[in-house]
Design a protein around this motif. Structure first.
Motif, PDB file in Angstrom:
ATOM      1  N   VAL A 183      13.302   2.947   1.327  1.00  0.00           N
ATOM      2  CA  VAL A 183      13.371   1.529   0.977  1.00  0.00           C
ATOM      3  C   VAL A 183      14.034   0.673   2.059  1.00  0.00           C
ATOM      4  N   ILE A 184      15.075   1.152   2.711  1.00  0.00           N
ATOM      5  CA  ILE A 184      15.857   0.333   3.642  1.00  0.00           C
ATOM      6  C   ILE A 184      15.040  -0.223   4.814  1.00  0.00           C
ATOM      7  N   ARG A 235       0.835  -1.200   0.000  1.00  0.00           N
ATOM      8  CA  ARG A 235       0.000   0.000   0.000  1.00  0.00           C
ATOM      9  C   ARG A 235       0.874   1.255   0.000  1.00  0.00           C
ATOM     10  N   LYS A 236       1.964   1.205   0.719  1.00  0.00           N
ATOM     11  CA  LYS A 236       2.887   2.348   0.771  1.00  0.00           C
ATOM     12  C   LYS A 236       3.432   2.666  -0.614  1.00  0.00           C
ATOM     13  N   TYR A 237       3.866   1.627  -1.327  1.00  0.00           N
ATOM     14  CA  TYR A 237       4.433   1.851  -2.650  1.00  0.00           C
ATOM     15  C   TYR A 237       3.365   2.174  -3.687  1.00  0.00           C
ATOM     16  N   PHE A 266       0.995   8.997  -6.275  1.00  0.00           N
ATOM     17  CA  PHE A 266       1.427  10.383  -6.104  1.00  0.00           C
ATOM     18  C   PHE A 266       2.323  10.820  -7.259  1.00  0.00           C
ATOM     19  N   LEU A 267       3.265   9.972  -7.660  1.00  0.00           N
ATOM     20  CA  LEU A 267       4.138  10.310  -8.783  1.00  0.00           C
ATOM     21  C   LEU A 267       3.356  10.464 -10.083  1.00  0.00           C
ATOM     22  N   LEU A 268       2.391   9.592 -10.310  1.00  0.00           N
ATOM     23  CA  LEU A 268       1.564   9.676 -11.510  1.00  0.00           C
ATOM     24  C   LEU A 268       0.725  10.955 -11.517  1.00  0.00           C
ATOM     25  N   LEU A 269       0.097  11.257 -10.392  1.00  0.00           N
ATOM     26  CA  LEU A 269      -0.725  12.464 -10.318  1.00  0.00           C
ATOM     27  C   LEU A 269       0.116  13.731 -10.457  1.00  0.00           C
TER      28      LEU A 269
END
Length: 105
Positions: free
Chosen positions: A59-60, A4-6, A12-15
């Motif tokens: 990511v880590i 869900r986070k990704y 968000f990046l697409l919008l």
């Protein structure tokens, strides 16, 4: 939870990409202005370092959590396959809670 986070991040990046293209078209710029300007972003070393650092912070923790969960899963599967585990659980049948036994009179 991690997926869900990704998914939210990709949404968000697409919008934001759609918003950038829409604004560029509204002010009379070509739709690919952000791609033309992409080579001019992150041109200093500190900007690149900060961008890479922020991606690593994203990511880590998920990788660490995944590796710990995988390690716990492998250790629990190896310990549950040993024959001593079942004998220890069933060694004393009176030690567990038995709702059918009721009070002794």
């Amino acid at each position: 939870m991690i997926s869900r986070k990704y998914k939210v991040l990709l949404l968000f990046l697409l919008l934001s990409c759609i918003y950038t293209i829409f604004i560029d078209i509204c002010v009379g710029l070509p739709w690919n202005t952000f791609m033309i300007n992409w080579k001019y972003t992150l041109f200093t070393q500190i900007e690149r370092f900060i961008a890479v650092f922020m991606v690593l912070l994203l990511v880590i923790p998920d990788l660490i959590r995944y590796l710990r969960r995988k390690q716990e899963h492998t250790t629990s599967s190896t310990s549950s396959s040993s024959p001593d585990t079942n004998s220890n659980i069933n060694a004393n049948p009176d030690s567990g809670f038995n709702p059918k036994s009721g009070p002794s009179s």
